[in-house]
Structures are given as structure tokens and as C-alpha cells.
Design a protein around this motif. Structure first.
Motif, PDB file in Angstrom:
ATOM      1  N   HIS A 194       5.667   4.378  -0.201  1.00 44.04           N
ATOM      2  CA  HIS A 194       5.198   3.402   0.785  1.00 44.04           C
ATOM      3  C   HIS A 194       5.672   3.867   2.155  1.00 44.04           C
ATOM      4  O   HIS A 194       6.863   4.012   2.397  1.00 44.04           O
ATOM      5  N   HIS A 244      -3.423   0.228  -3.317  1.00 45.94           N
ATOM      6  CA  HIS A 244      -2.893  -1.112  -3.045  1.00 45.94           C
ATOM      7  C   HIS A 244      -2.440  -1.662  -4.393  1.00 45.94           C
ATOM      8  O   HIS A 244      -3.246  -1.752  -5.325  1.00 45.94           O
ATOM      9  N   ASP A 289      -2.491  -0.716   6.037  1.00 50.88           N
ATOM     10  CA  ASP A 289      -2.505  -2.036   6.651  1.00 50.88           C
ATOM     11  C   ASP A 289      -2.098  -1.975   8.120  1.00 50.88           C
ATOM     12  O   ASP A 289      -2.643  -2.691   8.952  1.00 50.88           O
ATOM     13  N   LEU A 336      -7.571   2.430  -2.184  1.00 50.17           N
ATOM     14  CA  LEU A 336      -8.050   2.170  -0.828  1.00 50.17           C
ATOM     15  C   LEU A 336      -8.745   3.398  -0.256  1.00 50.17           C
ATOM     16  O   LEU A 336      -9.811   3.298   0.342  1.00 50.17           O
ATOM     17  N   THR A 354       1.061   3.124   6.994  1.00 51.83           N
ATOM     18  CA  THR A 354      -0.127   3.388   6.178  1.00 51.83           C
ATOM     19  C   THR A 354      -1.233   2.398   6.484  1.00 51.83           C
ATOM     20  O   THR A 354      -1.252   1.767   7.531  1.00 51.83           O
ATOM     21  N   ASP A 385       0.868  -1.169   0.000  1.00 55.62           N
ATOM     22  CA  ASP A 385       0.000   0.000   0.000  1.00 55.62           C
ATOM     23  C   ASP A 385       0.907   1.222   0.000  1.00 55.62           C
ATOM     24  O   ASP A 385       1.962   1.208   0.631  1.00 55.62           O
TER      25      ASP A 385
END
Length: 171
Positions: A32, A82, A38, A107, A36, A11
Motif C-alpha cells: 500500500h 482494491h 485513491d 483497479l 496510489t 488500494d
């Protein structure tokens, strides 16, 4: 010498407006952050990595017509996406690794539209809007909640610190 390849799913935030590349490809930069979606949804990021773990930039490319269309017409800077693709290691330490994107899902759409002449910069869960015509810098959370306006870019960290103290560290 071979260039090692591996499949990667991550993500990250779209860093700039995606651009047409060579042939029918589209390119974009993905940032990344270890803090973030997750990690943030579980609330366990403190246990996963240190708070000062740096963001990782990736240069992304796709030749998939559907993804290219989505990137050129629907994706904007600040969108949390994602992606899954083939990670191609950078040839040198000075260049980011490249991901050949096979799948892309949005997302969270950026709370701010595409800003002409303006740039967005992230500090974890915060987004600052830099406008070349203004000295002050508006600051929002990544969900679009207004935080305040810093008198200058140098005052942003103070504004973030105050917001986190008032709201218990939740952006």
C-alpha cells in the motif's frame, strides 16, 4: 492476550505472484502506497501525506474460492487492487500485518505481463524491470508509458528526475 481485529479497505499493488497457501487458501503480498489510486485520482495526495511517507507491506490471505481462483489465474505482480478484509495485527514489529481478504477488485492491471526470471520494482508512479541477463534497466510509468532505460539501477533516480522535470512532475 487478544489479537485486535478491524475491517480495512485499501488500494495497493500486488508485489509477487500469488501462491497457494495451506489448505485451500491463497497468499500474496500487497504494497500500500499512500500515493496510489485513491489519492492520485484526486490530485490531492500532497495535502494528505508527505512525499516521503513510506509504503506499507501487508501479507494477505484468502480462503474465498472465487477470490482464490482470481488470484491464481488472473492477478499478476504490479496490478493495482482494491481489497477489503480483516486486519490482524502482526505478532511482532518485524512482521507485516496480515489481511484476511473478503473482497478483491482490480483497479488497474499491470502494463507488463508476468515476467519470467525478471522482477518489477516500483518508485511511486514508476515501474522498473530488472532482468538478470541485462545490465540496463527499462523504466515505465505505472500506466505503461516508456520513460527510458537506465544504464544501471543506480541511475534510475536520475532518469525519474529528468522525466518529472520534462513532464512537470506528472508520471
Amino acid at each position: 492476550m487478544t489479537n485486535p481485529q478491524t475491517t480495512l479497505t485499501i488500494d495497493g499493488y500486488v508485489d509477487a505472484i500469488p501462491q497457494p497457501g495451506p489448505g485451500s487458501t491463497v497468499t500474496f503480498d500487497l504494497i500500500h502506497s499512500p500515493h496510489t489510486a485513491d489519492d492520485a485520482t484526486t490530485g490531492e495526495w500532497d495535502e494528505i501525506c508527505a512525499a516521503d511517507t513510506p509504503d506499507t507491506p501487508y501479507a494477505c490471505t484468502t480462503a474465498d474460492p472465487g477470490i482464490a481462483e482470481q488470484l491464481l489465474h488472473d492477478i499478476q505482480p504490479g496490478d493495482l487492487v482494491h481489497v477489503t478484509g480483516t486486519l490482524l495485527q502482526a505478532g511482532t514489529h518485524d512482521t507485516p500485518a496480515r489481511i484476511d481478504i473478503a473482497t478483491l477488485d482490480v483497479l488497474v492491471a499491470s502494463p507488463l505481463g508476468v515476467l519470467s526470471g525478471m522482477t518489477l520494482d516500483r518508485w511511486g508512479a514508476y515501474v522498473a524491470v530488472f532482468d538478470p541477463d541485462r545490465d540496463t534497466v527499462p523504466l515505465f510509468t505505472e500506466t505503461g508509458q516508456w520513460v527510458g532505460e537506465a544504464e544501471s539501477p543506480d541511475a534510475l533516480t536520475t532518469l525519474i528526475d529528468i522525466h518529472e522535470r520534462v513532464h512537470g512532475g506528472d508520471a
